[in-house]
Design an enzyme around this catalytic site. Structure first.
Site, mmCIF file in Angstrom:
data_model
loop_
_atom_site.group_PDB
_atom_site.id
_atom_site.type_symbol
_atom_site.label_atom_id
_atom_site.label_comp_id
_atom_site.label_asym_id
_atom_site.label_seq_id
_atom_site.Cartn_x
_atom_site.Cartn_y
_atom_site.Cartn_z
ATOM 1 N N GLU A 58 -34.280 2.912 -9.846
ATOM 2 C CA GLU A 58 -33.509 1.662 -9.907
ATOM 3 C C GLU A 58 -32.728 1.444 -8.621
ATOM 4 O OE1 GLU A 58 -33.658 4.195 -12.057
ATOM 5 O OE2 GLU A 58 -32.988 3.602 -14.057
ATOM 6 N N CYS A 87 -29.588 5.584 -15.870
ATOM 7 C CA CYS A 87 -28.426 6.478 -15.891
ATOM 8 C C CYS A 87 -27.156 5.687 -15.533
ATOM 9 C CB CYS A 87 -28.640 7.645 -14.934
ATOM 10 S SG CYS A 87 -28.359 7.257 -13.187
HETATM 11 ZN ZN ZN Z 1 -30.248 6.373 -12.180
#
Ligand code: ZN
Length: 137
Positions: A58, A87
């Site tokens: 990401e 995350c």
């Molecule tokens: Zn991450």
């Protein structure tokens, strides 16, 4: 978000996942970030023998986009083996570039290509910001 756009982002995230450099965890991740300009930026996780230097898919996608001059995003698809959400570090990096947490779509994709959509508000309701005090984004 239109179904067709979500499908495209899911497919692009799965394709990006193929490029993952994950020899240590073997947990491969791909991301496809849609900018308001209409361009799509992809990323994969890039691990390192010094584990702490690893960067998530990401953030690779977001940093690629920002380095190309984009700062306004509407959605991101994240492809993993199990359709896991991003995350906390990646959610915070998304928050930096998202004005409206309720409209930013996070499309979670599993290895079979199944996907579901959550908003950044749902995933990260109280992200850190130095911009507003006692006022939610
Ligand atoms: Zn991450």
């Amino acid at each position: 978000m239109e179904e067709e756009i979500a499908e495209t982002l899911a497919r692009r995230a799965l394709e990006a996942r193929e490029k993952a450099h994950a020899p240590y965890s073997n947990y491969r991740v791909g991301a496809a970030l849609l900018a308001r300009s209409g361009r799509i930026y992809t990323g994969c996780n890039v691990e390192n023998a010094s584990y702490g230097l690893t960067v998530c898919a990401e953030r690779v996608a977001i940093f690629k986009a920002v380095s190309e001059g984009e700062k306004d995003f509407t959605a991101i698809a994240v492809a993993t083996s199990n359709g896991a959400p991003p995350c906390g570090a990646c959610l915070q990096v998304m928050a930096e570039f998202v004005e409206d947490f309720s409209s930013f779509q996070v499309i979670l994709v599993n290895a079979e290509g199944q996907w579901r959509t959550l908003t950044l508000r749902e995933l990260y309701p109280h992200g850190f910001t130095s911009r507003f005090l006692w006022e939610e984004k």
